[in-house]
Design a protein around this motif. Structure first.
Motif, PDB file in Angstrom:
ATOM      1  N   LEU A 542      38.710  90.995   5.440  1.00  0.00           N
ATOM      2  CA  LEU A 542      37.515  90.404   4.843  1.00  0.00           C
ATOM      3  C   LEU A 542      37.311  88.961   5.299  1.00  0.00           C
ATOM      4  O   LEU A 542      36.171  88.486   5.364  1.00  0.00           O
ATOM      5  CB  LEU A 542      37.622  90.463   3.316  1.00  0.00           C
ATOM      6  CG  LEU A 542      37.575  91.860   2.694  1.00  0.00           C
ATOM      7  CD1 LEU A 542      37.849  91.777   1.202  1.00  0.00           C
ATOM      8  CD2 LEU A 542      36.231  92.517   2.951  1.00  0.00           C
ATOM      9  N   PHE A 545      35.031  88.701   8.025  1.00  0.00           N
ATOM     10  CA  PHE A 545      33.622  88.858   7.665  1.00  0.00           C
ATOM     11  C   PHE A 545      33.055  87.539   7.165  1.00  0.00           C
ATOM     12  O   PHE A 545      32.124  86.987   7.730  1.00  0.00           O
ATOM     13  CB  PHE A 545      33.454  89.924   6.586  1.00  0.00           C
ATOM     14  CG  PHE A 545      33.937  91.291   6.975  1.00  0.00           C
ATOM     15  CD1 PHE A 545      34.205  91.612   8.295  1.00  0.00           C
ATOM     16  CD2 PHE A 545      34.141  92.264   6.016  1.00  0.00           C
ATOM     17  CE1 PHE A 545      34.650  92.867   8.655  1.00  0.00           C
ATOM     18  CE2 PHE A 545      34.581  93.525   6.365  1.00  0.00           C
ATOM     19  CZ  PHE A 545      34.842  93.825   7.686  1.00  0.00           C
ATOM     20  N   SER A 546      33.664  87.068   6.069  1.00  0.00           N
ATOM     21  CA  SER A 546      33.165  85.849   5.443  1.00  0.00           C
ATOM     22  C   SER A 546      34.138  85.421   4.355  1.00  0.00           C
ATOM     23  O   SER A 546      34.778  86.264   3.706  1.00  0.00           O
ATOM     24  CB  SER A 546      31.774  86.083   4.837  1.00  0.00           C
ATOM     25  OG  SER A 546      31.373  84.985   4.057  1.00  0.00           O
ATOM     26  N   ASP A 549      33.190  86.928   1.016  1.00  0.00           N
ATOM     27  CA  ASP A 549      33.704  88.258   0.706  1.00  0.00           C
ATOM     28  C   ASP A 549      35.101  88.177   0.101  1.00  0.00           C
ATOM     29  O   ASP A 549      35.427  88.895  -0.855  1.00  0.00           O
ATOM     30  CB  ASP A 549      33.734  89.111   1.974  1.00  0.00           C
ATOM     31  CG  ASP A 549      32.339  89.404   2.500  1.00  0.00           C
ATOM     32  OD1 ASP A 549      31.380  89.286   1.709  1.00  0.00           O
ATOM     33  OD2 ASP A 549      32.200  89.733   3.696  1.00  0.00           O
ATOM     34  N   LEU A 552      34.750  87.033  -3.485  1.00  0.00           N
ATOM     35  CA  LEU A 552      34.232  88.077  -4.367  1.00  0.00           C
ATOM     36  C   LEU A 552      35.313  89.094  -4.720  1.00  0.00           C
ATOM     37  O   LEU A 552      35.447  89.512  -5.878  1.00  0.00           O
ATOM     38  CB  LEU A 552      33.042  88.776  -3.705  1.00  0.00           C
ATOM     39  CG  LEU A 552      31.764  87.946  -3.547  1.00  0.00           C
ATOM     40  CD1 LEU A 552      30.709  88.737  -2.787  1.00  0.00           C
ATOM     41  CD2 LEU A 552      31.225  87.511  -4.902  1.00  0.00           C
ATOM     42  N   VAL A 553      36.096  89.506  -3.732  1.00  0.00           N
ATOM     43  CA  VAL A 553      37.136  90.508  -3.987  1.00  0.00           C
ATOM     44  C   VAL A 553      38.232  89.940  -4.883  1.00  0.00           C
ATOM     45  O   VAL A 553      38.784  90.645  -5.732  1.00  0.00           O
ATOM     46  CB  VAL A 553      37.718  91.008  -2.651  1.00  0.00           C
ATOM     47  CG1 VAL A 553      38.935  91.892  -2.888  1.00  0.00           C
ATOM     48  CG2 VAL A 553      36.665  91.775  -1.872  1.00  0.00           C
ATOM     49  N   VAL A 600      34.577  96.379  -4.785  1.00  0.00           N
ATOM     50  CA  VAL A 600      33.866  95.222  -4.225  1.00  0.00           C
ATOM     51  C   VAL A 600      34.159  95.097  -2.735  1.00  0.00           C
ATOM     52  O   VAL A 600      33.268  94.782  -1.929  1.00  0.00           O
ATOM     53  CB  VAL A 600      34.265  93.939  -4.979  1.00  0.00           C
ATOM     54  CG1 VAL A 600      33.621  92.717  -4.342  1.00  0.00           C
ATOM     55  CG2 VAL A 600      33.866  94.038  -6.445  1.00  0.00           C
ATOM     56  N   ALA A 601      35.405  95.352  -2.331  1.00  0.00           N
ATOM     57  CA  ALA A 601      35.754  95.297  -0.904  1.00  0.00           C
ATOM     58  C   ALA A 601      34.984  96.351  -0.116  1.00  0.00           C
ATOM     59  O   ALA A 601      34.527  96.092   1.011  1.00  0.00           O
ATOM     60  CB  ALA A 601      37.260  95.491  -0.733  1.00  0.00           C
ATOM     61  N   CYS A 604      31.376  95.009   0.267  1.00  0.00           N
ATOM     62  CA  CYS A 604      31.303  93.922   1.253  1.00  0.00           C
ATOM     63  C   CYS A 604      31.446  94.464   2.673  1.00  0.00           C
ATOM     64  O   CYS A 604      30.718  94.055   3.589  1.00  0.00           O
ATOM     65  CB  CYS A 604      32.387  92.886   0.966  1.00  0.00           C
ATOM     66  SG  CYS A 604      32.163  91.963  -0.572  1.00  0.00           S
ATOM     67  N   ILE A 607      28.182  96.372   3.678  1.00  0.00           N
ATOM     68  CA  ILE A 607      27.067  95.461   3.964  1.00  0.00           C
ATOM     69  C   ILE A 607      27.264  94.785   5.317  1.00  0.00           C
ATOM     70  O   ILE A 607      26.333  94.667   6.121  1.00  0.00           O
ATOM     71  CB  ILE A 607      26.936  94.418   2.835  1.00  0.00           C
ATOM     72  CG1 ILE A 607      26.491  95.097   1.535  1.00  0.00           C
ATOM     73  CG2 ILE A 607      25.952  93.325   3.223  1.00  0.00           C
ATOM     74  CD1 ILE A 607      26.434  94.159   0.349  1.00  0.00           C
ATOM     75  N   HIS A 608      28.484  94.345   5.597  1.00  0.00           N
ATOM     76  CA  HIS A 608      28.753  93.710   6.884  1.00  0.00           C
ATOM     77  C   HIS A 608      28.534  94.687   8.032  1.00  0.00           C
ATOM     78  O   HIS A 608      27.963  94.330   9.075  1.00  0.00           O
ATOM     79  CB  HIS A 608      30.188  93.185   6.907  1.00  0.00           C
ATOM     80  CG  HIS A 608      30.592  92.594   8.220  1.00  0.00           C
ATOM     81  ND1 HIS A 608      30.227  91.324   8.610  1.00  0.00           N
ATOM     82  CD2 HIS A 608      31.322  93.108   9.251  1.00  0.00           C
ATOM     83  CE1 HIS A 608      30.716  91.077   9.810  1.00  0.00           C
ATOM     84  NE2 HIS A 608      31.390  92.148  10.223  1.00  0.00           N
ATOM     85  N   TRP A 630      35.982  99.920   9.260  1.00  0.00           N
ATOM     86  CA  TRP A 630      36.138  98.906   8.222  1.00  0.00           C
ATOM     87  C   TRP A 630      36.665  99.483   6.914  1.00  0.00           C
ATOM     88  O   TRP A 630      37.242  98.780   6.089  1.00  0.00           O
ATOM     89  CB  TRP A 630      34.790  98.233   7.956  1.00  0.00           C
ATOM     90  CG  TRP A 630      33.726  99.203   7.537  1.00  0.00           C
ATOM     91  CD1 TRP A 630      32.852  99.855   8.345  1.00  0.00           C
ATOM     92  CD2 TRP A 630      33.444  99.650   6.207  1.00  0.00           C
ATOM     93  NE1 TRP A 630      32.036 100.680   7.628  1.00  0.00           N
ATOM     94  CE2 TRP A 630      32.375 100.571   6.297  1.00  0.00           C
ATOM     95  CE3 TRP A 630      33.979  99.363   4.958  1.00  0.00           C
ATOM     96  CZ2 TRP A 630      31.843 101.210   5.187  1.00  0.00           C
ATOM     97  CZ3 TRP A 630      33.453  99.995   3.848  1.00  0.00           C
ATOM     98  CH2 TRP A 630      32.395 100.901   3.967  1.00  0.00           C
TER      99      TRP A 630
END
Length: 673
Positions: A542, A545-546, A549, A552-553, A600-601, A604, A607-608, A630
């Motif tokens: 993650l 990604f960002s 992310d 959030l996780v 949540v992972a 994310c 979406i990525h 992913w």
């Protein structure tokens, strides 16, 4: 005088040769051929992604760079003076990727150890090695003597009746009697499950059994004070609601802590603050010994015991066991994973039942019943109570000479909550046993109840109420038990509420013991370490990604994805079967709660993937965790946690049920063990 402007336009090509007849080549401003890396009239750098390793000015001399030399997630860059040879210079599309292969931190780790397959084998071997080290350390820390296993109880030792799963003929050889059991009159149960929305409360009407030893007006005042103490403050429920959203295991711990504090406050009030003015006995009022409050270990069922003071001068008090029939014994717990149903046994109950049932037989009955009850769970009462009823009819009642036991419900509250328990009544010798064929159906219930001296009353709500006619010194009186018998037919119309947590009961629930405790513990250690490793790998993925992310996780359910590991280690390294089982249940809660973080992972990652698919650079790597794969680590985490849940269920069962003969289908083997 105006002179005409002179515009000089450089020729694109040279002129015709004098005698050769060939066209001239492209020219330049300087009149010389462009060096390597440059092309055109002004000798500009070749476009990004091309190189030029010969002199000349033609555009076709800028050759395309080999595509197989460009890593995924990389773009070609301009170089001052042009590119003269391969490999062409490039840069990664983001600072989160590392040169020279533009790998993420996760991929760089994996390929450092030889690729995904070799990395997976090395990781598995490391996990097994660490799990073996943990198992050895656990044996050294806990000690072999404290590992689960049947151990006989020494003669004269005090029995812990609050944990009746362990009580069997192999462990319980005798019980210590207390003088209180000889003066016990009645046990009055609190109503309600002791939650923030429905706390404990006592009914204001004194039970029929204690009307002769209490003042009704003073008793009502006593009940008002007890109910006021048992009620929770609004902020306690608010904190619980917030914790349920943020971290449910903390909410459970908070609720148990407040329950424990509430019980201590009530007991302290009855023991030292209340003047016992509701009792008629002067000696009881003076010594503060006529009332005592206690609760089951799960803190969901509480009761008040009434005792004689010794100066009543009544020959009919305390009542014998047969005078108390029909007698109700309520179950503790609510059928949830954290608080399964159980029959709490103590010296008072044992002393009373010993008037008809030998203590060793009664202890074995309690142990077997609790073994069956722990398999019952909310949301499946209709199907899970059926084996309990069958066990009572085939194993319990034939062995309990002189008494008959039925499963029943009691004390339905205005919110629809009711307690479950046992209804015990006498079996007259001259009546004999009722045929088993009469146990099913309403007709069978009526025949059995009529034969046993129990009358049934059909209310408009189609509930069956019980009572028994008995003769006292004052004349005839009819006692009514507020509840109903549960049999095979009545289970079909049993109403039960299901909440959102019902689905999770398929993952975490109480099961039968499977044995092989050391092997189960070793596999749990491997999965626990594997779970933590997968969490770290997922966070590394993650991070590519960002950082948002990762945040959030980690914090949607704050740190819920990390806390199962310390909770599991705490459970494995705890002392004593009872404490280990309780901590293992908390570990199971954290394990299930972390599924929200994994969800949540998944979101994310998806979406990525969708946002990157439109501008996706062709992937030339043989294996890439940032593109279509992913989902691998989140899916592996879900699978790992589901397997952990199953193993933890077995681990808890092995800790709580050390005598596996409690689930024996052989009648003689069960009672002779």
């Amino acid at each position: 005088m105006l002179l005409p402007s002179l515009v000089v336009t450089p020729a694109l090509r040279g002129g015709l040769g004098a005698d050769q007849g060939h066209a001239g080549e492209n020219g330049t401003v300087s009149g010389k051929a462009c060096p390597k890396g440059l092309y055109g009239i002004f000798c500009e750098e070749c476009p990004a992604g091309t190189y030029k390793n010969v002199t000349g000015s033609d555009r076709s001399l800028c050759f395309s760079c080999p595509r197989d030399e460009l890593p995924n997630r990389a773009v070609y860059v301009h170089v001052r003076g042009g590119i003269t040879e391969t490999p062409c210079p490039y840069k990664c599309v983001s600072e989160r990727y590392h040169m020279p292969h533009c790998y993420t931190a996760l991929e760089e780790l994996i390929y450092t150890f030889g690729g995904p397959w070799l990395f997976g084998l090395l990781l598995l071997g490391l996990l097994v090695l660490l799990a073996l080290v943990l198992s050895v350390a656990r044996m050294k820390f806990i000690g072999v003597d404290e590992l689960p296993g049947p151990a006989p109880t020494q003669q004269g030792s005090q029995i812990d009746h609050s944990f009746p799963f362990l009580e069997s003929l192999n462990e319980v050889l005798e019980t210590n009697r207390v003088e209180e059991s000889q003066s016990h009159v009645h046990r009055m149960y609190f109503m309600g499950p002791n939650t923030f929305s429905e706390p404990w409360h006592l009914p204001h009407t004194p039970p029929e059994q204690v009307k002769e030893i209490v003042y009704e007006g003073a008793f009502n005042a006593f009940v008002d004070e007890i109910n006021a103490l048992a009620a929770y403050h609004w902020w306690e429920g608010s904190v619980h609601s917030i914790l349920c959203i943020l971290a449910y295991p903390f909410a459970w711990s908070w609720q148990q802590w407040r329950r424990r504090m509430k019980l201590q406050k009530i007991r302290e009030f009855v023991r030292s603050e209340y003047d016992h003015s509701c009792l008629r006995s002067c000696r009881s009022r003076a010594l503060y010994e006529g009332l005592k409050v206690a609760a089951t270990p799960d803190l969901m069922l509480a009761y008040v015991d009434f005792f004689l003071g010794g100066d009543e001068k009544r020959n009919d008090l305390p009542p014998s066991l047969h005078q108390r029939f029909p007698m109700s014994l309520l179950f503790g717990g609510d059928g949830s994973y954290m608080a399964p149903f159980s029959l709490h046994n103590d010296n008072i109950i044992t002393s009373l039942m010993s008037q008809s049932v030998p203590p060793t037989t009664w202890y074995r009955f309690v142990a077997g019943l609790n073994a069956q009850l722990r398999l019952v769970r909310r949301g499946c009462l209709r199907s899970k109570f059926r084996p309990v009823i069958q066990w009572l009819e085939t194993f319990a009642n034939p062995a309990l000479s002189g008494v008959h036991v039925d499963l029943a419900w009691f004390q339905a509250t205005t919110d629809g909550y009711c307690h479950y328990g046992l209804l015990i009544y006498a079996v007259e010798e001259e009546i004999g046993r009722v045929p088993s064929a009469c146990l099913d159906g309403d007709t069978g219930i009526q025949q059995r109840s009529s034969a046993l001296g129990v009358y049934l009353k059909d209310e408009p709500s189609n509930k069956i109420y019980l009572g028994q006619t008995q003769r006292s010194t004052d004349g005839n009186s009819r006692r009514k038990i507020d509840g109903g018998i549960l049999d095979i037919n009545s289970l079909k119309v049993l109403e039960e509420k299901r909440d959102l947590f019902f689905i999770l009961s398929f993952l975490i629930h109480n099961t039968k013991p499977v044995g092989h405790q050391d092997l189960v513990g070793l596999v749990i250690s491997i999965l626990l370490l594997g779970d933590f490793s997968l969490v770290l790998l997922t966070l590394l993925q993650l991070y590519s990604f960002s950082l948002v992310d990762v945040f959030l996780v980690l914090f949607i359910i704050p740190l819920g994805v990390l806390l199962p590991f310390p909770a599991g280690i705490n459970a494995l390294f705890s002392h004593g079967p009872r404490r280990s089982a309780g901590l293992a249940r908390v570990y199971a809660l954290w394990n299930i709660t972390s599924l929200i973080n994994i969800g949540v992972a998944f979101i994310c990652g998806y979406i990525h993937y969708r946002t990157q698919s439109s501008r996706k650079i062709p992937n030339f790597q043989p294996w890439n965790m940032d593109e279509s794969e992913w989902w691998i680590f989140p899916f592996a985490l879900v699978l790992c946690k589901c397997i952990q849940s199953k193993l933890v269920n077995w681990h808890v069962a092995n800790l709580e049920i050390q005598d596996r003969s409690l689930y024996s289908n052989d009648f003689n083997l069960f009672w002779q063990s």
